[in-house]
Each structure stands twice: as structure tokens, then as C-alpha cells.
Motif scaffolding. Structure first.
Motif, PDB file in Angstrom:
ATOM      1  N   LYS A 192       0.829  -1.208   0.000  1.00 52.45           N
ATOM      2  CA  LYS A 192       0.000   0.000   0.000  1.00 52.45           C
ATOM      3  C   LYS A 192       0.862   1.256   0.000  1.00 52.45           C
ATOM      4  O   LYS A 192       0.607   2.208  -0.753  1.00 52.45           O
ATOM      5  CB  LYS A 192      -0.920  -0.024   1.229  1.00 52.45           C
ATOM      6  N   GLY A 195       2.437   1.812  -3.381  1.00 56.71           N
ATOM      7  CA  GLY A 195       1.528   1.859  -4.520  1.00 56.71           C
ATOM      8  C   GLY A 195       1.512   0.591  -5.348  1.00 56.71           C
ATOM      9  O   GLY A 195       1.171   0.613  -6.536  1.00 56.71           O
ATOM     10  N   ARG A 196       1.854  -0.525  -4.746  1.00 56.86           N
ATOM     11  CA  ARG A 196       1.832  -1.810  -5.445  1.00 56.86           C
ATOM     12  C   ARG A 196       0.400  -2.324  -5.535  1.00 56.86           C
ATOM     13  O   ARG A 196      -0.426  -2.038  -4.678  1.00 56.86           O
ATOM     14  CB  ARG A 196       2.721  -2.823  -4.723  1.00 56.86           C
ATOM     15  N   LYS A 197       0.142  -3.109  -6.570  1.00 57.15           N
ATOM     16  CA  LYS A 197      -1.233  -3.507  -6.873  1.00 57.15           C
ATOM     17  C   LYS A 197      -1.565  -4.953  -6.527  1.00 57.15           C
ATOM     18  O   LYS A 197      -2.741  -5.327  -6.499  1.00 57.15           O
ATOM     19  CB  LYS A 197      -1.512  -3.277  -8.369  1.00 57.15           C
ATOM     20  N   LYS A 198      -0.544  -5.774  -6.242  1.00 58.92           N
ATOM     21  CA  LYS A 198      -0.810  -7.207  -6.122  1.00 58.92           C
ATOM     22  C   LYS A 198       0.095  -7.829  -5.072  1.00 58.92           C
ATOM     23  O   LYS A 198       1.287  -7.523  -4.996  1.00 58.92           O
ATOM     24  CB  LYS A 198      -0.593  -7.884  -7.475  1.00 58.92           C
ATOM     25  N   ASN A 228      -8.264  -2.724  -2.272  1.00 63.46           N
ATOM     26  CA  ASN A 228      -7.679  -2.130  -3.475  1.00 63.46           C
ATOM     27  C   ASN A 228      -6.419  -2.851  -3.949  1.00 63.46           C
ATOM     28  O   ASN A 228      -5.830  -2.469  -4.959  1.00 63.46           O
ATOM     29  CB  ASN A 228      -7.360  -0.653  -3.228  1.00 63.46           C
ATOM     30  N   ILE A 229      -6.012  -3.877  -3.205  1.00 61.46           N
ATOM     31  CA  ILE A 229      -4.833  -4.661  -3.589  1.00 61.46           C
ATOM     32  C   ILE A 229      -5.272  -6.074  -3.940  1.00 61.46           C
ATOM     33  O   ILE A 229      -5.920  -6.758  -3.140  1.00 61.46           O
ATOM     34  CB  ILE A 229      -3.793  -4.697  -2.448  1.00 61.46           C
ATOM     35  N   GLN A 230      -4.938  -6.509  -5.129  1.00 63.29           N
ATOM     36  CA  GLN A 230      -5.285  -7.859  -5.561  1.00 63.29           C
ATOM     37  C   GLN A 230      -4.477  -8.882  -4.769  1.00 63.29           C
ATOM     38  O   GLN A 230      -3.284  -8.691  -4.525  1.00 63.29           O
ATOM     39  CB  GLN A 230      -4.980  -8.023  -7.060  1.00 63.29           C
ATOM     40  N   ASP A 251       4.489  -9.114  -8.023  1.00 66.85           N
ATOM     41  CA  ASP A 251       4.671  -7.745  -7.558  1.00 66.85           C
ATOM     42  C   ASP A 251       5.237  -7.766  -6.133  1.00 66.85           C
ATOM     43  O   ASP A 251       6.407  -7.514  -5.922  1.00 66.85           O
ATOM     44  CB  ASP A 251       3.331  -7.015  -7.621  1.00 66.85           C
TER      45      ASP A 251
END
Length: 380
Positions: A192, A195-198, A228-230, A251
Motif C-alpha cells: 500500500k 503503490g503496489r497492486k498485487k 484495493n490490492i489484488q 509484484d
């Protein structure tokens, strides 16, 4: 140093009420801070460790870094734990440590693995590696950028083994819900923050249904707090195959202790090898910085061919942790220029440069970066 089972389990059962990201600042704004300088414990370790530490000192001295080192050597042949106890006391006093890999050659009962004991006694519950490709290093895959978050104090590293009957040895794999949640939450908070997504949880819950099952179940539970994070999961053997075939699908990865040892070596190999990537060990109150793959490098010790980048990068991580961002930025830029622009590579990267060639070039780059600036008098 305690060796009884009940006392060994004590560090595994600790819980934290701090925000996972608060460790990054709280853990080691060093307790020994005098006149704007910090004292840091230095454990040279074995193999190439002492020569790499000499390079760190040389770079720090040249760059005017306000850090002093308390050097503690641990004898790998020691039949007792006195030197280990002194090293741990030093880290507790200073709050921060930079270390090489420490050999434990003695097979005497009660003589613990120094590396594991340090992490357990100081409750350094998480290890973080940022494995990112260097554009100047030739690799099969380009553009790798993976963060590994590894549980650091339990699992197969609990050091709980016994011979039940002659010829039959049992080794306990310890997984606790408390530590599984600490690591999972740290991984998601880290993702978080950056700004990582997964986030991918690595496990073997199809076989170890209770231990790895608990780790996986805990990760899934924590993931619900970060919509918001896969989040997905992957079995460790498939993970290794996927890493070498398609590493860009990953990621942030969170995993238990032994799987972390395996995956970190695989990913470091993908970006160039053991000599490039640094690792950080965090707890509530202490931080220890070291090369990411924790190799001793005994076979190449004293030959002036060891790659100093991983240890220098670990020292930069340490400076950022302590708040010396100006020095950290300059040294990190000097390292990147040396590898990517000047293309000075040691033998492990297919080059012909010696260890000292790399270090001297880093010093030249630091000098260029600091020309015309009153960098020695900069405030922090």
C-alpha cells in the motif's frame, strides 16, 4: 543463550501492536546517537564478509557519513555462545546492525546457528528484499521488480530438533497465527505504501494443511482489509517455475521462512546473482542489514573478485533507515552509475573488474556527485 524448548519458543509467540510500517522508522533510530553521529553494530561474518565490510567503511569515510561502527567478530569454531551473546547485546544497545553471513561450524549440541539466533533473539520477524533489475546487467529477463516479504523467525528455522530414537530425527515446523498475521499485514502495508497492486502468498498448503494452511488462511483474512490490492496465492514449486518463465506476473510476495530462502535465491539469480541484492531484517525495535541471499562466499574470499554491490547496497538501505538520505542517495546513484553507465562488472556478472575496481569507481562517482556542494555540512 537459552537452548530449552520453552525458551526457544518465546520469540515465536511475541506479538506487535505497532503499525507494520512504523518499524521502518522506529526500529533503529539508533540508541547510540552522539553529536549527530550514530553508532552501528558491524558483524563482518565469514568468507568475503570482512573484506566487504572494509569497502563499506572506505566508502563511508570518503563520503563523510556520520556513522561509527562497533565491530564484533564471531568465531565460527566457537564451542560456546559467548561471542553470539555479545553481538546480540551490541545490537540491542545500538539498535542497528550491518552484517555478513556468519558461519557456525561447530556441531556441538547447544551451539546455535548464529544467523538464526540473532533473528530469533531480536524478534526480527520479517525480511524484505527488493529484487530489481539493473539495466546494465545482462539477464534473460529484463525489467524485473519484485518485493519479497519473508517470515524470518519460525517455520523450519525454529531450531527445534531431537532424535526420538536412534536413527530417527524429528524437526518441528512452527507456524503461529500471530506471526503469520504480522508478516501478512506488513506485506500488505508495504504494498500500500509503495503503490503496489498485487500481493501473492507462497505456500504448500496442499500438503502441509495445518501449518501452511494456517499461513494461507491468515493471509486471505488480512487481504480483506485491503480491497484495493489484488491477492492471490501460489504453491511453492509452481512459484519457482513461474518465476523463471514469467517473473513479471509477481509484484509483492509474502511467504514462510524456508520458502523465502528458496525464492530469494531464485529471484536474485534472475537479476544477476548473489552479489547485487541487499536484504533488510525488521523487528519492533531493531533492524539488521545484509546481502539478500546470505551467502558466505568462502571459496572466493581474499581473491579480490567478490562483488561488493550487495553489501554496499545494504549499507545504503541502512543510511535511509537512519535518516541520512543525502548520503544514501549519493552512494546509491554512484552504485547505479558504476553498474549501468560505466559497466564495471565483477566476474559473477561476466565482467573482468576486481572488487577494488568497483569500489574505487563508486568513490569517483561520489566525488563527481558532490562537487560544488557543501555536502559535509548538510543538515538532516
Amino acid at each position: 543463550m537459552a537452548v530449552r524448548v520453552c525458551e526457544r519458543l518465546r520469540p515465536l509467540l511475541k506479538t506487535s501492536h505497532l503499525s507494520p510500517i512504523s518499524f521502518v522508522r522506529k526500529a533503529a533510530i539508533a540508541k547510540a546517537k552522539y553529536g549527530g553521529r550514530h553508532t552501528v553494530t558491524m558483524l563482518p561474518g565469514g568468507g568475503i564478509g570482512p573484506e566487504l565490510m572494509a569497502y563499506v567503511k572506505e566508502v563511508f569515510r570518503f563520503a563523510g557519513v556520520p556513522v561509527d561502527f562497533e565491530t564484533v567478530s564471531i568465531d565460527p569454531q566457537s564451542e560456546g555462545n559467548e561471542d553470539l551473546e555479545y553481538a546480540i547485546t551490541s545490537i540491542r544497545r545500538n539498535g542497528v546492525c550491518i552484517k555478513g553471513n556468519i558461519e557456525t561450524k561447530s556441531l556441538t549440541a547447544g551451539v546455535q546457528s548464529r544467523n538464526v539466533a540473532i533473528r530469533s533473539e531480536l524478534d526480527l520477524f520479517v525480511s524484505v528484499l527488493h529484487c530489481k533489475s539493473y539495466p546494465g546487467v545482462r539477464c534473460r529477463h529484463k525489467g524485473i521488480d519484485v518485493i519479497l516479504v519473508r517470515q524470518n523467525t519460525e517455520g523450519e528455522y525454529a531450531m527445534l530438533e531431537h532424535e526420538s530414537v536412534s536413527g530417527v530425527v524429528e524437526s518441528m515446523k512452527v507456524v503461529t497465527a500471530e506471526n503469520a498475521e504480522r508478516v501478512a499485514r506488513y506485506g500488505f502495508e508495504y504494498a500500500k505504501k509503495l503503490g503496489r497492486k498485487k500481493v501473492t502468498t507462497i505456500h504448500k498448503a496442499n500438503i502441509m494443511k495445518l501449518s501452511d494452511g494456517l499461513f494461507l488462511e491468515t493471509s486471505r483474512k488480512v487481504a480483506k482489509d485491503y480491497p484495493n490490492i489484488q491477492h492471490n496465492d501460489m504453491i511453492i514449486d509452481n512459484c519457482c517455475m513461474q518465476l523463471v518463465s514469467n517473473p513479471h506476473q509477481f509484484d509483492v510476495m509474502i511467504m514462510t521462512n524456508l520458502y523465502g530462502a528458496i525464492v530469494s535465491n531464485v529471484v536474485c539469480g534472475l537479476v544477476g546473482g548473489a552479489g547485487l541484492i541487499s536484504g533488510i531484517n525488521y523487528g519492533d525495535h531493531y533492524a539488521v542489514f545484509e546481502p539478500g541471499t546470505r551467502n558466505t562466499g568462502t571459496a572466493i574470499a581474499g581473491k579480490n573478485i567478490a562483488n561488493p554491490i550487495a553489501m554496499l547496497s545494504a549499507s545504503v538501505d541502512m543510511l535511509e533507515h537512519l535518516g541520512f538520505h543525502y548520503h544514501a542517495t549519493n552512494i546509491r546513484k554512484a552504485i547505479e552509475y558504476t553498474i549501468n553507465e560505466d559497466r564495471l562488472h565483477t566476474l559473477d556478472l561476466g565482467g573482468t573488474s576486481s572488487s577494488t575496481d568497483i569500489v574505487h569507481n563508486v568513490l569517483k562517482r561520489i566525488e563527481k556527485l558532490t562537487e560544488g556542494h557543501n555536502w559535509m555540512g548538510k543538515s538532516y
